[in-house]
Design a protein around this motif. Structure first.
Motif, PDB file in Angstrom:
ATOM      1  N   LYS A   9       5.567   5.187  10.309  1.00  0.00           N
ATOM      2  CA  LYS A   9       5.015   5.718   9.162  1.00  0.00           C
ATOM      3  C   LYS A   9       4.794   4.312   8.264  1.00  0.00           C
ATOM      4  O   LYS A   9       3.743   4.170   7.197  1.00  0.00           O
ATOM      5  CB  LYS A   9       6.102   6.376   8.425  1.00  0.00           C
ATOM      6  CG  LYS A   9       5.863   7.211   7.191  1.00  0.00           C
ATOM      7  CD  LYS A   9       6.868   8.095   6.867  1.00  0.00           C
ATOM      8  CE  LYS A   9       6.280   9.299   5.845  1.00  0.00           C
ATOM      9  NZ  LYS A   9       7.434  10.220   5.544  1.00  0.00           N
ATOM     10  N   THR A  10       5.647   3.213   8.336  1.00  0.00           N
ATOM     11  CA  THR A  10       5.359   2.104   7.516  1.00  0.00           C
ATOM     12  C   THR A  10       4.082   1.190   8.029  1.00  0.00           C
ATOM     13  O   THR A  10       3.181   0.867   7.474  1.00  0.00           O
ATOM     14  CB  THR A  10       6.320   1.249   7.836  1.00  0.00           C
ATOM     15  OG1 THR A  10       7.879   1.812   7.208  1.00  0.00           O
ATOM     16  CG2 THR A  10       6.200  -0.094   6.796  1.00  0.00           C
ATOM     17  N   ASN A  11       3.851   1.422   9.327  1.00  0.00           N
ATOM     18  CA  ASN A  11       2.526   0.809   9.990  1.00  0.00           C
ATOM     19  C   ASN A  11       1.324   1.517   9.337  1.00  0.00           C
ATOM     20  O   ASN A  11       0.343   0.893   9.157  1.00  0.00           O
ATOM     21  CB  ASN A  11       2.642   0.715  11.589  1.00  0.00           C
ATOM     22  CG  ASN A  11       3.406  -0.503  11.962  1.00  0.00           C
ATOM     23  OD1 ASN A  11       3.807  -1.561  11.073  1.00  0.00           O
ATOM     24  ND2 ASN A  11       3.895  -0.273  13.278  1.00  0.00           N
ATOM     25  N   LYS A  12       1.451   3.074   9.301  1.00  0.00           N
ATOM     26  CA  LYS A  12       0.295   3.758   8.742  1.00  0.00           C
ATOM     27  C   LYS A  12       0.009   3.400   7.482  1.00  0.00           C
ATOM     28  O   LYS A  12      -0.974   3.370   7.056  1.00  0.00           O
ATOM     29  CB  LYS A  12       0.622   5.278   8.866  1.00  0.00           C
ATOM     30  CG  LYS A  12       0.261   5.823  10.172  1.00  0.00           C
ATOM     31  CD  LYS A  12       0.368   7.298  10.307  1.00  0.00           C
ATOM     32  CE  LYS A  12       0.115   7.985  11.510  1.00  0.00           C
ATOM     33  NZ  LYS A  12       0.430   9.461  11.548  1.00  0.00           N
ATOM     34  N   LYS A  13       1.086   3.301   6.464  1.00  0.00           N
ATOM     35  CA  LYS A  13       0.966   2.957   5.077  1.00  0.00           C
ATOM     36  C   LYS A  13       0.257   1.448   5.111  1.00  0.00           C
ATOM     37  O   LYS A  13      -0.582   1.610   4.006  1.00  0.00           O
ATOM     38  CB  LYS A  13       2.284   3.058   4.522  1.00  0.00           C
ATOM     39  CG  LYS A  13       2.816   4.454   4.058  1.00  0.00           C
ATOM     40  CD  LYS A  13       4.015   4.466   3.261  1.00  0.00           C
ATOM     41  CE  LYS A  13       4.578   5.923   3.111  1.00  0.00           C
ATOM     42  NZ  LYS A  13       5.641   5.721   2.319  1.00  0.00           N
ATOM     43  N   ARG A  14       0.553   0.594   5.731  1.00  0.00           N
ATOM     44  CA  ARG A  14       0.297  -0.776   5.623  1.00  0.00           C
ATOM     45  C   ARG A  14      -1.373  -0.606   6.135  1.00  0.00           C
ATOM     46  O   ARG A  14      -2.180  -1.425   5.632  1.00  0.00           O
ATOM     47  CB  ARG A  14       0.981  -1.751   6.705  1.00  0.00           C
ATOM     48  CG  ARG A  14       0.537  -3.206   6.358  1.00  0.00           C
ATOM     49  CD  ARG A  14       1.600  -4.110   7.356  1.00  0.00           C
ATOM     50  NE  ARG A  14       3.030  -3.927   6.971  1.00  0.00           N
ATOM     51  CZ  ARG A  14       3.949  -3.558   8.141  1.00  0.00           C
ATOM     52  NH1 ARG A  14       3.604  -3.781   9.300  1.00  0.00           N
ATOM     53  NH2 ARG A  14       5.080  -3.594   7.817  1.00  0.00           N
ATOM     54  N   ASN A  15      -1.444   0.000   7.311  1.00  0.00           N
ATOM     55  CA  ASN A  15      -2.894   0.164   7.718  1.00  0.00           C
ATOM     56  C   ASN A  15      -3.747   0.668   6.707  1.00  0.00           C
ATOM     57  O   ASN A  15      -4.931   0.244   6.627  1.00  0.00           O
ATOM     58  CB  ASN A  15      -3.071   1.058   8.951  1.00  0.00           C
ATOM     59  CG  ASN A  15      -2.548   0.015  10.164  1.00  0.00           C
ATOM     60  OD1 ASN A  15      -2.530  -1.168   9.935  1.00  0.00           O
ATOM     61  ND2 ASN A  15      -2.218   0.570  11.155  1.00  0.00           N
ATOM     62  N   ARG A  16      -3.526   2.008   6.081  1.00  0.00           N
ATOM     63  CA  ARG A  16      -4.039   2.549   5.127  1.00  0.00           C
ATOM     64  C   ARG A  16      -4.387   1.572   3.871  1.00  0.00           C
ATOM     65  O   ARG A  16      -5.436   1.583   3.143  1.00  0.00           O
ATOM     66  CB  ARG A  16      -3.449   3.833   4.695  1.00  0.00           C
ATOM     67  CG  ARG A  16      -4.324   4.733   4.024  1.00  0.00           C
ATOM     68  CD  ARG A  16      -3.591   6.069   3.450  1.00  0.00           C
ATOM     69  NE  ARG A  16      -2.826   6.581   4.652  1.00  0.00           N
ATOM     70  CZ  ARG A  16      -1.693   7.207   4.617  1.00  0.00           C
ATOM     71  NH1 ARG A  16      -0.883   7.123   3.719  1.00  0.00           N
ATOM     72  NH2 ARG A  16      -0.972   7.697   5.886  1.00  0.00           N
ATOM     73  N   ALA A  17      -3.270   0.771   3.490  1.00  0.00           N
ATOM     74  CA  ALA A  17      -3.524  -0.099   2.092  1.00  0.00           C
ATOM     75  C   ALA A  17      -4.618  -1.168   2.642  1.00  0.00           C
ATOM     76  O   ALA A  17      -5.302  -1.498   1.754  1.00  0.00           O
ATOM     77  CB  ALA A  17      -2.160  -0.531   1.736  1.00  0.00           C
ATOM     78  N   PHE A  18      -4.494  -1.626   3.844  1.00  0.00           N
ATOM     79  CA  PHE A  18      -5.349  -2.731   4.285  1.00  0.00           C
ATOM     80  C   PHE A  18      -6.764  -2.222   4.485  1.00  0.00           C
ATOM     81  O   PHE A  18      -7.635  -2.834   3.728  1.00  0.00           O
ATOM     82  CB  PHE A  18      -4.924  -3.178   5.759  1.00  0.00           C
ATOM     83  CG  PHE A  18      -5.948  -4.161   6.132  1.00  0.00           C
ATOM     84  CD1 PHE A  18      -5.879  -5.510   5.741  1.00  0.00           C
ATOM     85  CD2 PHE A  18      -6.972  -4.046   7.084  1.00  0.00           C
ATOM     86  CE1 PHE A  18      -6.828  -6.379   6.228  1.00  0.00           C
ATOM     87  CE2 PHE A  18      -7.932  -4.835   7.593  1.00  0.00           C
ATOM     88  CZ  PHE A  18      -7.962  -6.077   7.169  1.00  0.00           C
ATOM     89  N   MET A  19      -7.025  -0.985   4.553  1.00  0.00           N
ATOM     90  CA  MET A  19      -8.421  -0.266   4.696  1.00  0.00           C
ATOM     91  C   MET A  19      -9.052  -0.248   3.392  1.00  0.00           C
ATOM     92  O   MET A  19     -10.160  -0.385   2.935  1.00  0.00           O
ATOM     93  CB  MET A  19      -8.550   1.065   5.349  1.00  0.00           C
ATOM     94  CG  MET A  19      -8.460   0.847   6.783  1.00  0.00           C
ATOM     95  SD  MET A  19      -9.738   0.027   7.657  1.00  0.00           S
ATOM     96  CE  MET A  19     -11.033   1.110   7.585  1.00  0.00           C
ATOM     97  N   ARG A  20      -8.030   0.485   2.284  1.00  0.00           N
ATOM     98  CA  ARG A  20      -8.541   0.657   1.013  1.00  0.00           C
ATOM     99  C   ARG A  20      -8.724  -0.765   0.262  1.00  0.00           C
ATOM    100  O   ARG A  20      -9.824  -0.942  -0.200  1.00  0.00           O
ATOM    101  CB  ARG A  20      -7.552   0.900   0.248  1.00  0.00           C
ATOM    102  CG  ARG A  20      -7.121   2.430   0.455  1.00  0.00           C
ATOM    103  CD  ARG A  20      -6.134   3.295  -0.109  1.00  0.00           C
ATOM    104  NE  ARG A  20      -5.835   4.666   0.165  1.00  0.00           N
ATOM    105  CZ  ARG A  20      -5.028   5.329   0.126  1.00  0.00           C
ATOM    106  NH1 ARG A  20      -3.753   4.845  -0.683  1.00  0.00           N
ATOM    107  NH2 ARG A  20      -4.799   6.493   0.261  1.00  0.00           N
ATOM    108  N   LEU A  21      -8.105  -1.963   0.776  1.00  0.00           N
ATOM    109  CA  LEU A  21      -8.452  -3.114  -0.006  1.00  0.00           C
ATOM    110  C   LEU A  21      -9.903  -3.742   0.808  1.00  0.00           C
ATOM    111  O   LEU A  21     -10.401  -4.449  -0.083  1.00  0.00           O
ATOM    112  CB  LEU A  21      -7.326  -4.376   0.365  1.00  0.00           C
ATOM    113  CG  LEU A  21      -7.523  -5.607  -0.022  1.00  0.00           C
ATOM    114  CD1 LEU A  21      -7.456  -5.521  -1.478  1.00  0.00           C
ATOM    115  CD2 LEU A  21      -6.268  -6.640   0.452  1.00  0.00           C
TER     116      LEU A  21
END
Length: 186
Positions: A9-21
Motif C-alpha cells: 500500500k505504501t509503495n502504491k501511494k509512493r508510485n502514485r505520488a511520483f506519477m502525479r509529480l
C-alpha cells in the motif's frame, strides 16, 4: 502478511505520488515552453493589399532563377501550394490553362511549393503536365516573408510590384481568369 500489505500500500501511494509529480512537471514545462515561444517569436508583419510585395529569389524545377523584382511591369500570380493539398491539386490544371492564355499578355504564374522534395514536386508537375514555373521554398523563407498560413494561398502582385489581392483557399477557373485580368498590364 499484514506488514506485506502495508508495504504494498505504501509503495502504491509512493508510485502514485511520483506519477502525479511527473505529470505536473511535464505540464509546467509545456506551459513554460509555450510562454517562451510566444515572447521570443519573430515579429512577422502581416502583409496587406497595397503593400509592396517582398522581393525574393527562388530556383524553379528547371534550374532557372526567379526574382520577383525582375517581373516589374508585369503581373505575377504567386501561388503557394503543396502536393498533399487537395484544393491545390484541383486548381492546378485550371491555373495552367489560364497561364497559357495570359502569359503573352504579361501575366506570369510562379507556383511556390512549401518545402517538399524535388521528386514529389516534379512527379506532381509531370502528372498534370504543368507548363508554368514551379519553385520549392526549401527553407520556408518566402512562406515566412509572406506570412502564408493555409494552403493554397495566392498573392496577386500588380505590375507596380504591389500586392493587389490575397486569396486563401481553392479557386475556380473563372476566379483564376478574373484574377489574371486584375493584374494584367494595361
Amino acid at each position: 502478511m499484514q506488514e506485506d500489505k502495508k508495504a504494498k500500500k505504501t509503495n502504491k501511494k509512493r508510485n502514485r505520488a511520483f506519477m502525479r509529480l511527473a505529470i505536473l512537471s511535464l505540464l509546467v514545462l509545456a506551459i513554460g515552453y509555450t510562454i517562451y515561444n510566444s515572447v521570443t517569436a519573430d515579429n512577422v508583419e502581416v502583409l496587406r493589399v497595397g503593400d509592396k510585395a517582398p522581393d525574393f529569389t527562388l530556383e524553379d524545377m528547371d534550374g532557372n532563377r526567379h526574382k520577383l523584382s525582375d517581373y516589374q511591369g508585369e503581373g505575377v500570380f504567386l501561388n503557394f501550394w503543396g502536393t498533399w493539398c487537395e484544393p491545390c491539386v484541383k486548381e492546378m490544371p485550371a491555373m495552367d490553362r489560364q497561364y497559357k492564355e495570359y502569359e503573352e499578355q504579361g501575366v506570369h504564374i510562379l507556383a511556390v511549393n512549401i518545402a517538399q522534395s524535388d521528386f514529389e514536386v516534379q512527379s506532381f508537375a509531370d502528372r498534370f503536365d504543368l507548363s508554368f514555373p514551379i519553385a520549392i521554398d526549401k527553407s520556408r523563407s518566402v512562406m515566412t516573408a509572406y506570412n502564408i498560413r493555409p494552403l493554397p494561398t495566392t498573392v496577386l502582385v500588380n505590375p507596380e510590384g504591389d500586392i493587389q489581392r490575397i486569396i486563401t483557399g481553392e479557386m475556380t477557373e473563372q476566379d483564376i481568369k478574373g484574377f489574371m485580368e486584375e493584374i494584367k498590364p494595361q
